[in-house]
Enzyme design. Structure first.
Site, mmCIF file in Angstrom:
data_model
loop_
_atom_site.group_PDB
_atom_site.id
_atom_site.type_symbol
_atom_site.label_atom_id
_atom_site.label_comp_id
_atom_site.label_asym_id
_atom_site.label_seq_id
_atom_site.Cartn_x
_atom_site.Cartn_y
_atom_site.Cartn_z
ATOM 1 N N ASP A 224 0.811 -1.215 0.000
ATOM 2 C CA ASP A 224 0.000 0.000 0.000
ATOM 3 C C ASP A 224 0.846 1.268 0.000
ATOM 4 O O ASP A 224 2.068 1.226 0.206
ATOM 5 C CB ASP A 224 -0.966 0.001 1.202
ATOM 6 N N ASN B 117 -7.831 -2.951 13.774
ATOM 7 C CA ASN B 117 -9.220 -3.251 13.383
ATOM 8 C C ASN B 117 -9.301 -4.466 12.458
ATOM 9 O O ASN B 117 -10.335 -4.723 11.862
ATOM 10 C CB ASN B 117 -9.844 -2.023 12.705
ATOM 11 N N HIS C 178 -7.444 -4.945 9.688
ATOM 12 C CA HIS C 178 -7.127 -4.735 8.273
ATOM 13 C C HIS C 178 -5.846 -5.463 7.882
ATOM 14 O O HIS C 178 -4.969 -5.693 8.703
ATOM 15 C CB HIS C 178 -7.079 -3.237 7.899
ATOM 16 N N GLU D 54 -9.695 -2.032 4.825
ATOM 17 C CA GLU D 54 -10.347 -1.750 6.093
ATOM 18 C C GLU D 54 -11.625 -2.585 6.244
ATOM 19 O O GLU D 54 -12.157 -3.090 5.245
ATOM 20 C CB GLU D 54 -10.720 -0.254 6.135
HETATM 21 C C1 F6R Z 1 1.298 -1.583 6.112
HETATM 22 C C2 F6R Z 1 0.092 -2.369 6.166
HETATM 23 C C3 F6R Z 1 -0.746 -2.438 7.413
HETATM 24 C C4 F6R Z 1 0.068 -2.764 8.666
HETATM 25 C C5 F6R Z 1 -0.809 -2.755 9.898
HETATM 26 C C6 F6R Z 1 -0.027 -3.005 11.164
HETATM 27 O O1 F6R Z 1 1.888 -1.657 4.848
HETATM 28 O O2 F6R Z 1 -0.258 -2.943 5.180
HETATM 29 O O3 F6R Z 1 -1.754 -3.401 7.236
HETATM 30 O O4 F6R Z 1 0.671 -4.025 8.506
HETATM 31 O O5 F6R Z 1 -1.465 -1.530 10.001
HETATM 32 O O6 F6R Z 1 0.841 -1.936 11.385
HETATM 33 P P1 F6R Z 1 1.895 -1.948 12.572
HETATM 34 O O7 F6R Z 1 2.879 -3.008 12.251
HETATM 35 O O8 F6R Z 1 2.525 -0.579 12.539
HETATM 36 O O9 F6R Z 1 1.120 -2.211 13.814
#
Ligand code: F6R
Length: 254
Positions: free
Chosen positions: A68, A137, A139, A144
């Site tokens: 992303d 959440n 994702h 989302e």
């Molecule tokens: C980032 C991504 C997100 C993160 C998720 C967890 O490229 O795709 O899905 O993996 O938000 O983020 P952290 O590791 O910062 O808790």
């Protein structure tokens, strides 16, 4: 099959996940690796850099596709995911810049950009191994909670909880982009292998819900229960606490 590994510490998560990815690259030096940003993969990226520096691993023929990118941020903005990836991994290994792929957050036409990104992944032959974190959440990528699972790359409205979580990296909450381009769930599910990194108490409930609860787009990561290939989920003790209490038989100790 979903393998849930007790890696004990954040360093342990990095070591185990890096070994999983390194094995794929050693088996296929031209592998297409799907990458993620955020806090959870940092120890893994540090381990991959070590493996490159010691001569154990080469990224010379590897292609990367990231999950992303924020809509509205340029690649050189210090909170863009392109910047993050260069800072934490690409600048320290021998991957070729032309083999690095992320959605373009500054694309003029996001619908076209989503199509372009899907075509890049398809032309590369699909993803050999996809790295995932999980959001508070549920994702994966920036897919989302919703009433459907996006198939391909989409422009996503970030939820308040994601904006809150990500505001820790920005000077103020109103500087956090409200939209992102994310690889679709369909593409993630087409990866040949998945490695997931989960760290901290704050993720203990959601990872249990995702791997053992109802499969629903309200918890996007729950779709992984229907994944046909191998998923290795690497957790520290804190992230593992709820799974360990409720499903001790499902945990592999190392
Ligand atoms: C980032 C991504 C997100 C993160 C998720 C967890 O490229 O795709 O899905 O993996 O938000 O983020 P952290 O590791 O910062 O808790």
């Amino acid at each position: 099959m979903i393998k849930i590994i007790n890696c004990k510490t954040e360093a342990g998560v990095g070591a185990v996940a890096a070994n999983v990815m390194a094995d794929v690259i050693k088996g296929k030096p031209s592998a297409v690796i799907g990458l993620a940003t955020g806090s959870s993969p940092l120890t893994m990226y540090a381990e991959l850099v070590k493996k490159y520096e010691s001569g154990e691993l080469s990224f010379e023929n590897v292609t990367s596709v990231n999950l992303d990118e924020y809509a509205g941020l340029s690649a050189d903005h210090d909170q863009s995911y392109s910047y993050f990836m260069h800072k934490n991994l690409f600048n320290h290994i021998n991957i070729k810049e032309e083999n690095v792929n992320l959605p373009n957050g500054l694309a003029k036409d996001f619908a076209e950009e989503c199509k372009r990104y899907d075509a890049v992944i398809e032309a590369a032959g699909g993803v050999d191994i996809q790295l995932l974190g999980i959001g508070n959440n549920g994702h994966i990528g920036f897919n989302e909670p919703a009433d459907y699972f996006p198939k391909g790359t989409s422009l996503i409205d970030l939820t308040d909880s994601t904006i809150d979580a990500n505001s820790r990296f920005f000077a103020s909450r109103d500087l956090v982009p409200t939209q992102a381009l994310s690889m679709g769930i369909g593409t993630i599910m087409s990866a040949k292998k998945i490695v997931m990194v989960v760290i901290g108490k704050g993720k203990a409930d959601i990872i249990e819900a995702a791997l053992f609860g109802k499969v629903t787009p309200e918890v996007p990561a729950s779709i992984l229960q229907f994944y046909k290939g191998d998923i290795v989920v690497c957790l520290d003790e804190d992230a593992l606490s709820v799974i360990k209490a409720k499903h001790p038989e499902a945990v592999t100790e190392i």
